[in-house]
Scaffold this motif. Structure first.
Motif, PDB file in Angstrom:
ATOM      1  N   CYS A  87       0.880  -1.298   0.106  1.00  0.00           N
ATOM      2  CA  CYS A  87       0.186  -0.112  -0.043  1.00  0.00           C
ATOM      3  C   CYS A  87       0.979   1.184   0.088  1.00  0.00           C
ATOM      4  O   CYS A  87       1.610   1.473   0.841  1.00  0.00           O
ATOM      5  CB  CYS A  87      -0.805   0.036   1.259  1.00  0.00           C
ATOM      6  SG  CYS A  87      -1.923   1.418   1.363  1.00  0.00           S
ATOM      7  N   THR A 111      -2.352  -1.179  -3.676  1.00  0.00           N
ATOM      8  CA  THR A 111      -3.134  -0.178  -3.145  1.00  0.00           C
ATOM      9  C   THR A 111      -2.457   1.219  -3.115  1.00  0.00           C
ATOM     10  O   THR A 111      -1.353   1.248  -2.705  1.00  0.00           O
ATOM     11  CB  THR A 111      -4.014  -0.350  -1.752  1.00  0.00           C
ATOM     12  OG1 THR A 111      -4.546  -1.758  -1.892  1.00  0.00           O
ATOM     13  CG2 THR A 111      -4.807   0.743  -1.599  1.00  0.00           C
ATOM     14  N   ILE A 157      -5.924   2.110   7.469  1.00  0.00           N
ATOM     15  CA  ILE A 157      -4.894   1.484   6.473  1.00  0.00           C
ATOM     16  C   ILE A 157      -3.454   1.476   7.025  1.00  0.00           C
ATOM     17  O   ILE A 157      -3.104   2.492   7.405  1.00  0.00           O
ATOM     18  CB  ILE A 157      -5.097   2.097   5.329  1.00  0.00           C
ATOM     19  CG1 ILE A 157      -4.826   3.472   5.045  1.00  0.00           C
ATOM     20  CG2 ILE A 157      -6.567   1.447   4.717  1.00  0.00           C
ATOM     21  CD1 ILE A 157      -5.027   4.006   3.407  1.00  0.00           C
TER      22      ILE A 157
END
Length: 246
Positions: A87, A111, A157
């Motif tokens: 990510c 991501t 996240i």
């Protein structure tokens, strides 16, 4: 958003904008009429086209074209640091936009979180990427979403790498910028990431601006071009920052 779509596509339709912005055709027609009065676009039957040489377009092109070759080399090297299923976080800098264009073609599952509208638009068609656009304030003449509206996302996240550039960099002040609203967001971005990778061409070196969003000690990797003075690179390296020269 309308201006960014026009910048990318040169032409938009009212129906297309209705789907993307979730507003009525009446609202869009009013907006387009007002934007035409401000000399930003030209109304057409069923939509609008980009007016040649608008201030918005000119400023965007000037920012992108400055040291373009160096920025491409820096972003290419940066892309090699990214691993499958990570990510990552991109700011709205022109160098990060170059990185986004590379990521638009990668086969990694990633991501990607960004406050750059152009970056998000470039990456959205790659099925391997999950693209998250941070919410924020969009100012005229800018493609960067600013402010602290979207930072709550960072509580949910885990960011592996934050790729960022800045208006200036000195060893004493770190990464600095002159837009305090964007700096607030960039500081939150820096705090949320496991690693910070600074993407800085030689023209950023030795310059400092009103507000810092990351100290030199917080930077893990700094990627720059070969025109950055060797003595400056050695000084940065002495602060336990890995410096990569392209």
């Amino acid at each position: 958003m309308i201006m960014n779509l026009l910048y990318l596509q040169q032409r938009v339709t009212v129906k297309e904008l209705c789907n993307k912005l979730n507003v009525s055709e009446a609202t869009l027609r009013t907006d387009l009429s007002l934007m035409e009065k401000e000399d930003l676009l030209i109304r057409t039957h069923g939509g609008a086209i980009l007016k040649a040489e608008t201030d918005y377009q000119r400023l965007s092109l000037e920012k992108e074209s400055s040291n373009h070759i160096e920025k491409m080399k820096i972003s290419q090297k940066a892309s090699q640091l990214i691993l499958n299923r990570q990510c990552i976080l991109l700011d709205a800098s022109s160098t990060a936009l170059e990185l986004a264009r590379i990521l638009a073609k990668v086969k990694h599952k990633l991501t990607v979180v960004t406050n750059g509208i152009q970056a998000a638009m470039n990456m959205k068609e790659n099925p391997n990427l999950t693209v998250i656009l941070l919410s924020g304030l969009l100012s005229m003449g800018s493609s960067a979403l600013e402010g602290s509206y979207g930072i709550d996302l960072f509580n949910h996240i885990n960011i592996d790498i934050f790729f960022t550039s800045s208006k200036g960099f000195t060893i004493e002040d770190g990464l600095t910028d002159y837009n305090i609203y964007e700096v607030d967001l960039k500081r939150a971005m820096a705090d949320s990431a496991a690693r910070i990778v600074a993407l800085l061409d030689h023209k950023k070196m030795g310059k400092t601006f009103i507000s810092s969003f990351a100290s030199t000690e917080e930077i893990d990797i700094l990627i720059t071009d070969s025109l950055t003075p060797r003595s400056f690179i050695e000084d940065i390296s002495s602060k336990q920052v890995e410096v990569i020269v392209v």
